[in-house]
Design an enzyme around this catalytic site. Structure first.
Site: not given
Length: 362
Positions: A183-184, A209, A302, A305
């Site tokens: 993600s991030t 993501h 973050m 997930d």
């Protein structure tokens, strides 16, 4: 939030007064966030930053006097601050935002070309999550912020999307599947891992993501850099040696087995762990379809997930790795997967490719 806990102070930079007003309202609905100011262009923003350095900046791309990408590069070279890009993203413009991620932006918020206020208000939770993730991000020359607690919120699990189990995964075979979730900070982390894979590496399936349209440009960009073939996944694509399939933004991706071959299923569905695509959906499907023939890697990001999916992968006999804290932009997802007991080994970013390749040797 405890009274002594410092709020995340945000500077909003956008030439639209409506966007500045709407973003302020959306962000300040969260008791952990405070908008310290707004600016209509980078020059006004620079003056505001001289007075007080924000924890996070939301930054538009197209603005008068100086575009957002140029400002971002200057900012990262002089005063690194976590930046979330906020832009009207079209398929043609997504390459510009990839440049922003490469320049140091930690995330992207989409605003449509029409109905901006309504869109931002409807996606308020995702916007606030992006800002909170950015506040914890390590940026060039900077350091991670201290973790801030967030009130638990009900989230759908991958069971909302996955079909019922259809039998046991195959016993060990010669063909392996590698699944990656991020993600991030993941765009650059994934680039580093995938660039290190040889042309004949096992088939790879990826959830990063990302918004709609962004994943296609991301895959196209990676395809020019990697020895493997990289593409945005299409429903029914086979998982082939030497190929990387990236889940399209706004769609879930699952692994399926048909005989001795693996394929991906790409479909709509509810947000899972607040995301679509969801790492949990992919990982849990890989655990069911491939079992011990899989390798799972959870990377920077973050939230939680992927944590349940990693545990299912490990329980199914797969090898499982997590990116370490020192090299993660945000250590949330790897940390949660470790806490759930699904991680076999914690690995620095620069060693992930060699570790997963070693794990796929039969």
């Amino acid at each position: 939030m405890a009274e002594h806990q410092k709020k995340i102070r945000v500077l909003i930079i956008d030439d639209s007064a409506l966007v500045r007003q709407t973003m302020t309202t959306v962000l300040e609905e969260d008791p952990e966030i405070e908008v310290m100011g707004t600016a209509a262009d980078p020059f006004a923003a620079a003056k505001r930053i001289k007075e007080e350095v924000p924890d996070v900046i939301t930054l538009d791309v197209e603005m008068p006097r100086m575009d957002g990408i140029t400002f971002l590069r200057k900012l990262m070279s002089q005063c690194p601050i976590p930046v979330v890009m906020c832009s009207s993203l079209t398929e043609e413009g997504s390459d510009t935002l990839l440049q922003a991620m490469e320049a140091g932006a930690v995330d992207v918020i989409l605003k449509p070309q029409v109905g901006v206020a309504e869109h931002l208000a409807d996606h308020n939770l995702q916007i606030r999550d992006a800002v909170k993730a950015a506040a914890k991000a390590r940026v060039k020359g900077g350091s991670a912020h201290a973790p801030r607690s967030t009130a638990p919120q009900k989230k759908l699990t991958a069971d909302a999307v996955l079909p019922p189990p259809s039998g046991r995964a195959m016993s060990r075979t010669t063909e392996m599947v590698v699944c990656l979730g991020a993600s991030t900070g993941g765009t650059e982390a994934l680039r580093q891992v995938l660039e290190a894979l040889p042309a004949n590496s096992p088939g790879v399936v990826v959830v990063q993501h990302m918004p709609v349209n962004f994943t296609r440009a991301f895959a196209t960009r990676l395809n020019t850099l990697c020895e493997t073939d990289v593409k945005e996944a299409v429903d029914g694509d086979p998982v082939l040696r030497g190929q990387v399939l990236i889940a399209p933004g706004g769609k879930h991706m699952m692994l399926e087995r048909r005989g001795a071959r693996y394929y991906v299923s790409v479909r709509d569905g509810p947000l899972v762990s607040r995301h679509r695509p969801s790492v949990d959906v992919l990982f849990r499907s890989v655990a069911r379809a491939a079992g011990a023939n899989a390798v799972g890697v959870i990377m920077t990001g973050m939230g939680d997930d992927g944590a349940r999916g990693m545990l299912e992968l490990k329980q199914a006999g797969a090898r499982t790795f997590a990116q370490d804290e020192a090299t993660s932009i945000v250590f949330g997802m790897p940390k949660e997967a470790i806490a759930h007991g699904g991680v076999e080994k914690i690995v620095p970013l620069g060693h992930i490719a060699s570790e997963l390749l070693q794990a796929t040797i039969r």
